[in-house]
Design an enzyme around this catalytic site. Structure first.
Site, PDB file in Angstrom:
ATOM      1  N   LYS A 181      41.589  36.767  30.143  1.00 12.54           N
ATOM      2  CA  LYS A 181      42.044  36.636  31.943  1.00 12.54           C
ATOM      3  C   LYS A 181      42.358  37.636  32.520  1.00 12.54           C
ATOM      4  O   LYS A 181      41.491  38.937  32.313  1.00 12.54           O
ATOM      5  CB  LYS A 181      43.882  36.812  30.344  1.00 12.54           C
ATOM      6  CG  LYS A 181      44.421  36.476  31.592  1.00 12.54           C
ATOM      7  CD  LYS A 181      45.829  36.399  30.209  1.00 12.54           C
ATOM      8  CE  LYS A 181      47.546  36.361  31.343  1.00 12.54           C
ATOM      9  NZ  LYS A 181      47.072  34.970  32.635  1.00 12.54           N
ATOM     10  N   GLY A 205      40.524  45.151  30.300  1.00  9.97           N
ATOM     11  CA  GLY A 205      39.272  44.861  29.757  1.00  9.97           C
ATOM     12  C   GLY A 205      38.386  44.374  31.042  1.00  9.97           C
ATOM     13  O   GLY A 205      37.844  44.227  31.324  1.00  9.97           O
ATOM     14  N   CYS A 206      39.399  42.814  31.138  1.00  8.41           N
ATOM     15  CA  CYS A 206      37.971  41.801  32.446  1.00  8.41           C
ATOM     16  C   CYS A 206      38.150  42.725  33.748  1.00  8.41           C
ATOM     17  O   CYS A 206      37.222  42.045  34.560  1.00  8.41           O
ATOM     18  CB  CYS A 206      39.237  40.286  32.467  1.00  8.41           C
ATOM     19  SG  CYS A 206      39.899  39.847  30.970  1.00  8.41           S
ATOM     20  N   THR A 207      39.362  43.257  34.227  1.00  3.75           N
ATOM     21  CA  THR A 207      39.141  44.131  35.294  1.00  3.75           C
ATOM     22  C   THR A 207      38.021  45.186  35.496  1.00  3.75           C
ATOM     23  O   THR A 207      37.294  44.705  36.145  1.00  3.75           O
ATOM     24  CB  THR A 207      40.390  44.764  36.092  1.00  3.75           C
ATOM     25  OG1 THR A 207      41.123  43.886  35.780  1.00  3.75           O
ATOM     26  CG2 THR A 207      40.358  45.625  36.683  1.00  3.75           C
ATOM     27  N   GLY A 239      34.569  42.950  35.529  1.00  2.06           N
ATOM     28  CA  GLY A 239      34.124  42.501  36.615  1.00  2.06           C
ATOM     29  C   GLY A 239      33.792  43.773  37.723  1.00  2.06           C
ATOM     30  O   GLY A 239      33.069  43.525  38.560  1.00  2.06           O
TER      31      GLY A 239
END
Length: 155
Positions: A40, A45-47, A50
Site C-alpha cells: 500500500k 515499509g512501502c515508502t 520506494g
C-alpha cells in the site's frame, strides 16, 4: 495457483500507470526490468522501499534496467505517492489483481488477529529477453534494493 518460473518467459501484463499511460512487459524490450510488488502507498515499509529504489535509480539505469512498482492502489493515489517522494519510476495500478495473481503475490496475511488476502512484498528481475531471472518473496525492506542491484549487475 501457478508461480512464474525462473529462466522462463515472465508473465505478461498491461496496466494503467502513473503518467497517464498503460504499460506492458513489451514496453521494456531490450531493458532489464525490476518489478516490485508492495502492499500500500504511503505506509512506512512501502515508502522506505520506494525511496531505496529511488536512491539507487541512476545506478539501475546505468545497467539498462527500469523499475516498476505495483500495488492495488489507484493511479490517482500512485500519482500523489510518486510526486511526494520524487520517485523517478512509474507505479502500476492493479486494482483487479490481474498482475498480482499472475506473479502469485496475493497471500493470506494476518494483522491484529484478522486474516485477509493481501500483497506479499515481492520483487522480480526480468532480463532483456523477457525471462524471469530472479525473484524475492517475503521481502524485508532493509538492504533489499541493494541486493536487487547486485543481481542486476550479475546479468
Amino acid at each position: 495457483m501457478s508461480q512464474p518460473e525462473l529462466n522462463k518467459k515472465a508473465p505478461n501484463f498491461s496496466l494503467p500507470a502513473t503518467g497517464e499511460q498503460d504499460l506492458s512487459l513489451s514496453d521494456f524490450k531490450d531493458k532489464n526490468l525490476v518489478i516490485y510488488f508492495y502492499p500500500k502507498d504511503n505506509t512506512p515499509g512501502c515508502t522506505t522501499e520506494g525511496q531505496n529504489f529511488r536512491d539507487l535509480y541512476q545506478e539501475f539505469k546505468s545497467h539498462d534496467t527500469e523499475i516498476l512498482g505495483v500495488s492495488r492502489d489507484s493511479v490517482r493515489v500512485h500519482e500523489n505517492f510518486k510526486k511526494k517522494h520524487e520517485f523517478p519510476f512509474d507505479l502500476l495500478s492493479d486494482k483487479e489483481e490481474e498482475m498480482c495473481i499472475a506473479y502469485d503475490v496475493i497471500k493470506l496475511k494476518k494483522m491484529y488477529g484478522k486474516e485477509y488476502m493481501g500483497i506479499e512484498r515481492s520483487t522480480f528481475l526480468i532480463d532483456k529477453q523477457g525471462k524471469l531471472r530472479q525473484e524475492w518473496r517475503k521481502v524485508k525492506v532493509k538492504g533489499h534494493a541493494d541486493e536487487v542491484l547486485e543481481a542486476v549487475k550479475s546479468l
